[in-house]
Design a protein around this motif. Structure first.
Motif, short mmCIF file in Angstrom:
data_model
loop_
_atom_site.label_atom_id
_atom_site.label_comp_id
_atom_site.label_asym_id
_atom_site.label_seq_id
_atom_site.Cartn_x
_atom_site.Cartn_y
_atom_site.Cartn_z
N SER A 41 0.82 -1.41 -0.10
CA SER A 41 0.00 0.08 0.11
C SER A 41 0.77 1.41 -0.05
O SER A 41 0.39 2.43 -0.56
N THR A 42 1.99 0.99 0.45
CA THR A 42 2.91 2.31 0.65
C THR A 42 4.12 2.36 0.08
O THR A 42 4.95 3.47 -0.27
N GLY A 43 4.69 1.31 -0.35
CA GLY A 43 6.00 0.91 -1.10
C GLY A 43 7.25 1.02 -0.12
O GLY A 43 8.26 0.88 -0.42
N ARG A 78 13.80 1.99 -8.19
CA ARG A 78 13.67 3.00 -7.16
C ARG A 78 13.93 4.47 -7.69
O ARG A 78 13.19 5.24 -7.34
N GLN A 79 14.87 4.60 -8.80
CA GLN A 79 15.08 5.85 -9.12
C GLN A 79 13.64 6.53 -9.90
O GLN A 79 13.35 7.51 -9.48
N SER A 121 10.94 2.39 -3.05
CA SER A 121 10.69 1.40 -4.08
C SER A 121 10.18 1.91 -5.26
O SER A 121 10.02 3.17 -5.31
N GLY A 122 9.81 1.03 -6.14
CA GLY A 122 9.15 1.47 -7.17
C GLY A 122 7.69 1.69 -7.02
O GLY A 122 6.79 2.19 -8.05
N LEU A 123 7.08 1.73 -6.00
CA LEU A 123 5.72 1.88 -5.69
C LEU A 123 5.19 3.14 -4.72
O LEU A 123 6.28 3.32 -4.07
N VAL A 124 4.65 3.84 -5.63
CA VAL A 124 4.26 5.29 -5.08
C VAL A 124 2.86 5.50 -4.92
O VAL A 124 2.14 5.33 -5.77
N SER A 125 2.68 5.88 -3.47
CA SER A 125 1.05 5.83 -3.49
C SER A 125 0.93 7.43 -3.08
O SER A 125 1.50 8.00 -2.28
N PHE A 126 -0.66 7.86 -3.17
CA PHE A 126 -0.62 9.39 -3.24
C PHE A 126 -2.39 9.42 -3.01
O PHE A 126 -3.22 8.58 -3.41
N ARG A 155 -2.21 3.97 -5.95
CA ARG A 155 -0.87 3.45 -6.22
C ARG A 155 -0.54 3.25 -7.50
O ARG A 155 -0.93 2.67 -8.48
N ALA A 156 0.75 3.97 -7.94
CA ALA A 156 1.45 3.42 -9.21
C ALA A 156 2.73 2.66 -9.00
O ALA A 156 3.44 2.91 -7.93
#
Ligand SMILES: Cc1ncc(COP(=O)(O)O)c(C=O)c1O
Length: 389
Positions: free
Chosen positions: A168-170, A301-302, A329-334, A366-367
């Motif tokens: 959910s948060t990465g 990650r970048q 990580s590669g997970l981005v939540s907003f 989440r992307a």
């Protein structure tokens, strides 16, 4: 590996011609080579006859082939690998295979996935154990995370069941340090690796985990229906299978004699599986090794941090992912203002053919940034979010 080589894979992933795909954390878009391998195997089986001797001979070695490939890719021994259909199956094999007694305790955390929470609650009902949650924050540093778990442990804590990367948060947990701490306190660790295999460099031996469950269909870009469970060699004899087939028997007869297998991963294997799917999994693992685990981890990650920094500049957007490199990580939540996450997901699809997902608790969009995603993919997402905000 240069970014150009990573991006060269784009041409082999057909879904990317049609959509801006930012949801590999749910299911990754398979390269054509993976799909071809599944289809080719199924066609061959259909043409040759599924129980013709040469087809059977190939089917018999399949599990061994998968164990070898998984072990080689993620640094384990082949006899520590159980083939499964997905992460949740692996989690259930462990939770239901341990010798619980009433009053034992299992520890997990507040960003955990329902594939850990629901099996834990099921166990609580069945075995009268206690399930406790450690409250983590997205910006907790690795030392804080370990300290929070340590503070929550009691003499009754038998198992920590937790995701290496929170869906959910990465948030990426310092799994080696958590395992070392848990072992020093006499507890074992089951890691949910649904969000790590294919995403970050995974060295199963180095994690120190007793059990590590993952799937091929997310970051590894394999087909649905093939995954694996790592069971540390010294734990294998003590983990009881709850569903068995002939593969669990070392020998048996119709007079009552039965000698079960103990130390072999075979004991968890049921009967007929879709061999085509496991051939697709093998192909996905081969592609992953070719592309390069270290390059994939660095790139995801970048991209995650880049997306985060772009979203941060949009008024009304709140980020629910780590800002520290060591936990990102590669997970981005907003969240976008007060808009429900599901509405944002629908609008992104309608307006830009952008595929992301909604998570319910916490309610966020989440992307998932994979190595094949481009800066342009992120720009397109950010432009749509800015318009929505
Ligand atoms: C952390 C986590 N655990 C478990 C699962 C369930 O995975 P599977 O479909 O492989 O069982 C997911 C799927 O999104 C996940 O993110």
């Amino acid at each position: 590996m240069a970014i150009d080589s990573l991006l060269a894979m784009r041409d082999q992933i057909p879904a990317l011609r049609k959509v801006n795909y930012l949801n590999s954390g749910w299911s990754g878009p398979s390269p054509l080579r993976v799909v071809d391998r599944v289809v080719d195997y199924l066609r061959w089986e259909a043409e040759e006859g599924p129980t013709a001797p040469h087809v059977l001979a190939r089917a018999r070695t399949l599990h061994e082939e998968v164990r070898l490939a998984v072990a080689a890719t993620f640094n384990a021994q082949p006899d520590e690998i159980v083939t499964t259909a997905n992460t949740t199956e692996g989690i259930n094999l462990v939770l239901n295979g341990l010798p619980w007694v009433a009053g034992d305790e299992a520890l997990t955390y507040t960003f955990e996935h329902h594939s850990v929470i629901v099996p834990l609650y099921h166990l609580r009902e069945r075995m009268k154990i206690r399930v406790r949650f450690v409250r983590l924050e997205v910006d907790d540093r690795p030392e804080t995370i370990v300290a929070k778990f340590e503070a929550a442990m009691t003499d009754a804590t038998r198992l920590l069941a937790l995701s290496h990367i929170s869906y959910s948060t990465g948030l990426r947990l310092p799994i080696e340090a958590i395992c070392a701490m848990a072992h020093a306190r006499g507890a074992q660790v089951l890691v949910d690796g649904a969000q790590t295999a294919g995403h970050i460099v995974l060295d199963l031996a180095a994690t120190g985990a007793d059990y590590y469950a993952f799937t091929g269909h997310k970051w590894l870009l394999g087909p649905d229906g093939a995954g694996a469970l790592f069971v540390r060699r010294d734990r294998m004899p003590h983990l009881q299978p709850t569903a068995v087939s002939i593969h669990a028997a070392a020998s048996f007869d119709v007079e009552g004699a039965y000698v079960p297998k103990t130390g072999s991963p075979d004991k968890f294997q049921l009967t007929t599986v879709n061999a085509g799917i496991f051939h697709g999994f093998l192909e996905a693992l081969a592609i992953y090794r070719d592309v390069g685990p270290a390059a994939i981890e660095a790139r995801t990650r970048q991209l995650g941090l880049l997306l985060r920094s772009k979203l941060e500049t949009i008024p009304g957007v709140t980020i629910f992912s780590p800002s520290h490199e060591e936990t990102a990580s590669g997970l981005v939540s907003f969240r976008v203002g007060a808009l429900p996450a599901r509405e944002v997901v629908d609008r992104l699809w309608e307006r830009g053919r952008i595929v992301v997902r909604a998570v319910d608790a916490p309610s966020v969009v989440r992307a998932a940034c994979h190595y094949f995603n481009t800066e342009d993919d992120l720009e397109a997402l950010v432009a749509e979010i800015a318009a929505l905000a």
